[in-house]
Scaffold this motif. Structure first.
Motif, PDB file in Angstrom:
ATOM      1  N   PRO A 177       0.842  -1.199   0.000  1.00  0.00           N
ATOM      2  CA  PRO A 177       0.000   0.000   0.000  1.00  0.00           C
ATOM      3  C   PRO A 177       0.878   1.250   0.000  1.00  0.00           C
ATOM      4  N   ALA A 178       0.527   2.214  -0.806  1.00  0.00           N
ATOM      5  CA  ALA A 178       1.355   3.414  -0.965  1.00  0.00           C
ATOM      6  C   ALA A 178       1.327   4.285   0.282  1.00  0.00           C
ATOM      7  N   ASN A 179       2.439   4.947   0.517  1.00  0.00           N
ATOM      8  CA  ASN A 179       2.502   5.997   1.532  1.00  0.00           C
ATOM      9  C   ASN A 179       3.402   7.113   1.001  1.00  0.00           C
ATOM     10  N   GLY A 180       3.628   8.144   1.795  1.00  0.00           N
ATOM     11  CA  GLY A 180       4.469   9.246   1.348  1.00  0.00           C
ATOM     12  C   GLY A 180       3.917   9.923   0.104  1.00  0.00           C
ATOM     13  N   VAL A 181       4.831  10.383  -0.770  1.00  0.00           N
ATOM     14  CA  VAL A 181       4.403  11.142  -1.942  1.00  0.00           C
ATOM     15  C   VAL A 181       3.636  10.285  -2.942  1.00  0.00           C
ATOM     16  N   VAL A 182       3.970   9.002  -3.007  1.00  0.00           N
ATOM     17  CA  VAL A 182       3.326   8.138  -3.998  1.00  0.00           C
ATOM     18  C   VAL A 182       1.826   8.060  -3.761  1.00  0.00           C
ATOM     19  N   LYS A 183       1.427   8.102  -2.511  1.00  0.00           N
ATOM     20  CA  LYS A 183       0.013   7.976  -2.156  1.00  0.00           C
ATOM     21  C   LYS A 183      -0.821   9.097  -2.751  1.00  0.00           C
ATOM     22  N   LYS A 184      -0.181  10.198  -3.139  1.00  0.00           N
ATOM     23  CA  LYS A 184      -0.916  11.319  -3.709  1.00  0.00           C
ATOM     24  C   LYS A 184      -1.495  10.995  -5.088  1.00  0.00           C
ATOM     25  N   ILE A 185      -0.896  10.005  -5.768  1.00  0.00           N
ATOM     26  CA  ILE A 185      -1.367   9.713  -7.122  1.00  0.00           C
ATOM     27  C   ILE A 185      -1.737   8.251  -7.336  1.00  0.00           C
ATOM     28  N   HIS A 186      -1.340   7.339  -6.418  1.00  0.00           N
ATOM     29  CA  HIS A 186      -1.627   5.923  -6.646  1.00  0.00           C
ATOM     30  C   HIS A 186      -1.725   5.194  -5.316  1.00  0.00           C
ATOM     31  N   HIS A 187      -2.469   4.084  -5.290  1.00  0.00           N
ATOM     32  CA  HIS A 187      -2.699   3.366  -4.040  1.00  0.00           C
ATOM     33  C   HIS A 187      -1.654   2.289  -3.760  1.00  0.00           C
ATOM     34  N   ARG A 188      -0.759   2.001  -4.737  1.00  0.00           N
ATOM     35  CA  ARG A 188       0.287   1.003  -4.549  1.00  0.00           C
ATOM     36  C   ARG A 188       1.645   1.626  -4.844  1.00  0.00           C
ATOM     37  N   SER A 189       2.681   1.087  -4.209  1.00  0.00           N
ATOM     38  CA  SER A 189       4.045   1.533  -4.485  1.00  0.00           C
ATOM     39  C   SER A 189       4.998   0.358  -4.301  1.00  0.00           C
ATOM     40  N   PRO A 190       6.165   0.398  -4.944  1.00  0.00           N
ATOM     41  CA  PRO A 190       7.114  -0.701  -4.787  1.00  0.00           C
ATOM     42  C   PRO A 190       7.748  -0.700  -3.401  1.00  0.00           C
ATOM     43  N   VAL A 191       8.099  -1.890  -2.914  1.00  0.00           N
ATOM     44  CA  VAL A 191       8.852  -2.013  -1.664  1.00  0.00           C
ATOM     45  C   VAL A 191      10.316  -1.690  -1.963  1.00  0.00           C
TER      46      VAL A 191
END
Length: 243
Positions: free
Chosen positions: A165-179
């Motif tokens: 699940p996305a956090n930080g800046v990525v969460k502003k545009i998408h719900h997932r992010s790479p580990v």
């Protein structure tokens, strides 16, 4: 989801030097790495031989390898290119048949210096490049698998990137992010575990997520056939927005 990323040869060289690995192989500067393409991977030596797991034993040396992005399960009867398994969810990786074996024994690091995500807002998705604020290279968490053809005459090594699940800046545009794996967690991530440690993602540092910056780039990157520095350049000086 993580479906594109970048890795310049200078960033790769810096990463290999930091890892004290010498120079495993040359990689060209690539600014729009896409699924089904060959990618650079760092794994433990001998991890391709299913050696016995000895708890708390010193880890083998690391080695570089080239693999195709899009995991092919070892039990697959043929390679299907329509929906490659480019990502594995951290929440279900220990249970999915395609991923649970590699999660036990074949974890890896995938060097990068940035990745792309698209903001679904309006008629056309808007591409963003996401990287560390100092533009230093980093590593994705990955798992890899070896596939042998039905007649034993084909051999292919493939890799998937882990998402959360996305956090930080990525969460502003998408719900997932790479580990993203920090250096102090390399051994923690690479160590084989059978049965696997389902709580390993809770033990990994997430401080690096707070060191990411994000800015809009040109739609040039939308086409996977396009490459070059134009992919990572801000859309315009007026649109250079850091989050």
């Amino acid at each position: 989801m993580c479906g594109r990323y970048s890795l310049a040869s200078e960033a790769y060289n810096s990463f290999i030097e930091f890892m004290d690995m010498g120079y495993p192989f040359k990689v060209p500067s690539r600014f729009n790495i896409a699924p089904s393409q060959p990618v650079a991977v760092i794994r433990l030596k001998g991890s391709d031989k299913d050696q016995a797991i000895i708890p708390d034993a010193p880890l083998p040396e690391r080695e570089g390898a080239l693999m195709r992005w899009g995991l092919v399960p070892h039990f697959a009867k043929e390679i299907k290119n329509d929906r490659p398994l480019i990502n594995a969810r951290s929440e279900t990786i220990a249970d999915k048949p395609s991923f649970r074996g590699p999660f036990r024994r074949r974890k890896c690091l995938v060097p990068a210096d940035g990745f792309y995500e698209w903001k679904r807002d309006g008629a056309s998705p808007i591409p963003y490049h996401i990287c560390l604020q100092d533009h230093a290279p980093f590593t994705f968490a990955g798992i890899w698998e070896a596939w042998t053809g039905p007649n034993g005459d084909d051999w292919l090594e493939t890799v998937s990137l882990i998402t959360k699940p996305a956090n930080g800046v990525v969460k502003k545009i998408h719900h997932r992010s790479p580990v993203i794996i920090e250096p102090q967690d390399y051994d923690l991530w690479l160590r084989p575990e059978d049965p696997p440690d389902r709580k390993i993602f809770d033990k990994l540092s997430t401080d690096i997520d707070l060191k990411l910056e994000m800015y809009e780039v040109s739609p040039f990157v939308n086409n996977a056939r396009n490459d070059g520095e134009e992919c990572i350049k801000p859309a315009s000086k007026d649109q250079f927005k850091l989050f």
